[in-house]
Scaffold this motif. Structure first.
Motif, PDB file in Angstrom:
ATOM      1  N   ARG A  34       4.897   2.460  -4.851  1.00  0.00           N
ATOM      2  CA  ARG A  34       3.487   2.464  -4.127  1.00  0.00           C
ATOM      3  C   ARG A  34       3.032   2.418  -2.596  1.00  0.00           C
ATOM      4  NH1 ARG A  34      -0.465  -2.285  -6.129  1.00  0.00           N
ATOM      5  NH2 ARG A  34      -2.762  -1.390  -5.464  1.00  0.00           N
TER       6      ARG A  34
ATOM      7  N   THR B  38      -1.202   4.780   0.073  1.00  0.00           N
ATOM      8  CA  THR B  38      -2.437   4.201  -1.006  1.00  0.00           C
ATOM      9  C   THR B  38      -2.617   2.629  -0.876  1.00  0.00           C
ATOM     10  OG1 THR B  38      -2.194   6.230  -1.644  1.00  0.00           O
ATOM     11  CG2 THR B  38      -3.230   5.382  -2.687  1.00  0.00           C
ATOM     12  N   LEU B  39      -3.807   2.367   0.163  1.00  0.00           N
ATOM     13  CA  LEU B  39      -4.276   0.709  -0.403  1.00  0.00           C
ATOM     14  C   LEU B  39      -5.180   0.763  -0.312  1.00  0.00           C
ATOM     15  CD1 LEU B  39      -2.753   0.087   3.588  1.00  0.00           C
ATOM     16  CD2 LEU B  39      -1.186  -0.076   0.978  1.00  0.00           C
ATOM     17  N   ASN B  40      -5.588  -0.933  -1.702  1.00  0.00           N
ATOM     18  CA  ASN B  40      -7.276  -1.038  -1.604  1.00  0.00           C
ATOM     19  C   ASN B  40      -6.938  -2.603  -0.753  1.00  0.00           C
ATOM     20  OD1 ASN B  40      -9.509  -1.862  -2.662  1.00  0.00           O
ATOM     21  ND2 ASN B  40      -8.697  -2.612  -4.485  1.00  0.00           N
ATOM     22  N   LEU B  41      -7.645  -1.959  -0.004  1.00  0.00           N
ATOM     23  CA  LEU B  41      -8.293  -2.737   1.522  1.00  0.00           C
ATOM     24  C   LEU B  41      -9.385  -3.992   1.100  1.00  0.00           C
ATOM     25  CD1 LEU B  41      -7.861  -0.659   4.370  1.00  0.00           C
ATOM     26  CD2 LEU B  41      -6.631  -1.266   4.001  1.00  0.00           C
ATOM     27  N   ARG B  42      -8.619  -4.850   1.647  1.00  0.00           N
ATOM     28  CA  ARG B  42      -9.503  -6.194   1.361  1.00  0.00           C
ATOM     29  C   ARG B  42      -9.393  -7.413   2.098  1.00  0.00           C
ATOM     30  NH1 ARG B  42      -9.736  -7.661  -4.840  1.00  0.00           N
ATOM     31  NH2 ARG B  42     -10.739  -9.425  -3.680  1.00  0.00           N
TER      32      ARG B  42
ATOM     33  N   GLU C 242      -6.879  -7.515   7.084  1.00  0.00           N
ATOM     34  CA  GLU C 242      -7.253  -6.510   6.047  1.00  0.00           C
ATOM     35  C   GLU C 242      -6.112  -5.650   5.384  1.00  0.00           C
ATOM     36  OE1 GLU C 242     -10.857  -4.772   4.937  1.00  0.00           O
ATOM     37  OE2 GLU C 242     -10.864  -6.418   5.888  1.00  0.00           O
TER      38      GLU C 242
ATOM     39  N   ASP D 102      -4.071  -4.912   1.445  1.00  0.00           N
ATOM     40  CA  ASP D 102      -3.926  -4.262  -0.485  1.00  0.00           C
ATOM     41  C   ASP D 102      -3.622  -6.141  -0.984  1.00  0.00           C
ATOM     42  OD1 ASP D 102      -2.968  -4.340  -2.766  1.00  0.00           O
ATOM     43  OD2 ASP D 102      -3.870  -2.066  -2.375  1.00  0.00           O
TER      44      ASP D 102
ATOM     45  N   HIS E 287       1.131  -1.205   5.815  1.00  0.00           N
ATOM     46  CA  HIS E 287      -0.064  -1.886   6.898  1.00  0.00           C
ATOM     47  C   HIS E 287      -0.392  -2.301   8.264  1.00  0.00           C
ATOM     48  CE1 HIS E 287      -0.397  -3.203   2.372  1.00  0.00           C
ATOM     49  NE2 HIS E 287      -1.828  -3.931   3.087  1.00  0.00           N
TER      50      HIS E 287
END
Length: 398
Positions: free
Chosen positions: A239, A244-248, A284, A286, A369
């Motif tokens: 992963r 593929t990142l869930n950026l927050r 910013e 995951d 990142h």
């Protein structure tokens, strides 16, 4: 004896070498043409000698002097120039002037040729510089998304760029297929492992296992748990490399604090003192992957330590960069050993309870990142690992 000149030519850039070669060729050919013109002019003048009128330099209003005659009393000197001497003076004057003018023109045109060669090589090599700059960015970012896509005439440089793009496409497909296979294989293996663990735990919990078989069943459960941890690490690595990142918005200080809490019991059991010194480090990214970065760094620092050792976890921001640093005591490391620590399944000199994937996972997540990771051996033993990520200066939610 030729080594210094060879080293000097190696330091000269390609643009300078092209200019030097062009200027040298032009100067050599120009000198050859100048010599031919000078010889041709000399031959032409010599062949037309009869057309040249000899010159006499005489005093005005004075008859031609006679050889052996005493000069007149007024002191005016009369000079007689023979036809051969007159022709020689005429030829030398013409050829000397021709040589001077030609040499000046040759120097001017050689300088102009050098300027034109410098300008032409700059235009020709501009796309080659683009290839180099793109290759460096891809190497630094470890990303296969960028392509050269050169335009302009279809020449050797355009062909080189297209070949480079085709190679990147093949590598990208190969790496993507490899990551996909690792993720799928790891995911598919979790179900049978879960079934095996359940089949072993239920009879063991119900007391239906004979006493002489309990140690074997317990070893099977330990092996099953170790395999599950390995699969989880492989999934995290796949992963992290997938991009593929869930950026927050995330604060690395929160990730570091959570890692310290999760490993508090293990650190206590290993007699390792953990010190947490955090300041705000907003990024910013995951949240799950960045928490895994902090957890892996801390676990590596605790497990590769010694009794009564220390670990210091620090976070903060410097300019537009946020960092997470973990420094630990431990065995003395050579600087040459550090790059191998990030290789998958590398466990160092002392084999621990892990699989050698911790730092490999950290490196993959950091690269995804758009950050960088550095590791430095400490003088008294141990390691300092720092992860730097682009900072986000907005509100942070972890």
């Amino acid at each position: 004896m030729r080594l210094p000149s060879r080293l000097a030519s190696d330091r000269l850039p390609l643009r300078g070498r092209l200019t030097l070669v062009t200027m040298t060729v032009f100067a050599v050919l120009g000198c050859g043409m100048l010599a031919l013109n000078w010889l041709s002019a000399r031959q032409f003048i010599q062949a037309n000698r009869s057309l040249v009128t000899p010159a006499r330099s005489l005093s005005p209003a004075t008859p031609a002097p006679v050889l052996g005659r005493t000069p007149p009393p007024d002191g005016t000197e009369q000079v007689l120039t023979t036809p051969a001497q007159g022709f020689g003076d005429f030829r030398d004057t013409i050829l000397g002037d021709l040589l001077t003018r030609s040499a000046l023109l040759l120097a001017a045109f050689t300088a102009l040729a050098a300027l034109l060669a410098w300008w032409a090589s700059r235009r020709s090599l501009a796309r080659l510089h683009q290839v180099t700059a793109t290759a460096r960015r891809i190497s630094a970012d470890r990303s296969m998304d960028e392509r050269l896509a050169l335009d302009g005439p279809y020449d050797e440089i355009r062909e080189l760029g297209d070949t480079f793009d085709a190679m990147l496409d093949r590598l990208d497909r190969s790496f993507t297929a490899q990551r996909r296979f690792t993720a799928h294989a790891s995911h598919e293996l979790r179900t049978p492992l879960t079934i095996q663990r359940t089949a072993l735990e239920i009879p063991l919990a119900q007391g239906r296992v004979p006493p002489d078989l309990r140690p074997a069943v317990q070893r099977a459960l330990d092996a099953n748990a170790r395999t599950e941890r390995l699969i989880a690490a492989l999934l995290t690595l796949a992963r992290g490399e997938s991009g593929t990142l869930n950026l927050r918005p995330v604060d690395l200080a929160d990730a570091a604090g959570a890692a310290v809490r999760d490993l508090a019991d293990e650190a206590r059991a290993a007699d390792v003192r953990v010190t947490l010194a955090t300041m705000a480090a907003p990024v910013e990214g995951d949240p799950a992957l960045l928490r895994q970065v902090a957890l892996n760094l801390l676990a590596n620092a605790v497990r590769h330590n010694h009794r009564d050792g220390t670990v210091t976890v620090t976070t903060g921001s410097v300019g537009d960069t946020a960092f997470l640093e973990v420094a630990n005591t431990g065995p003395v490391l050579n600087p040459e050993e550090i790059p191998a620590l990030f290789a998958p399944f590398h466990q160092g000199r002392e084999r621990g309870t892990g699989f050698g994937l911790g730092l490999a996972v950290v490196e993959a997540i950091t690269a995804t990142h758009r950050g960088e990771i550095t590791a430095t051996a400490r003088t008294g033993g141990g390691l300092t690992v720092r992860v730097r990520l682009p900072s986000s200066h907005g509100p942070v939610r972890s």
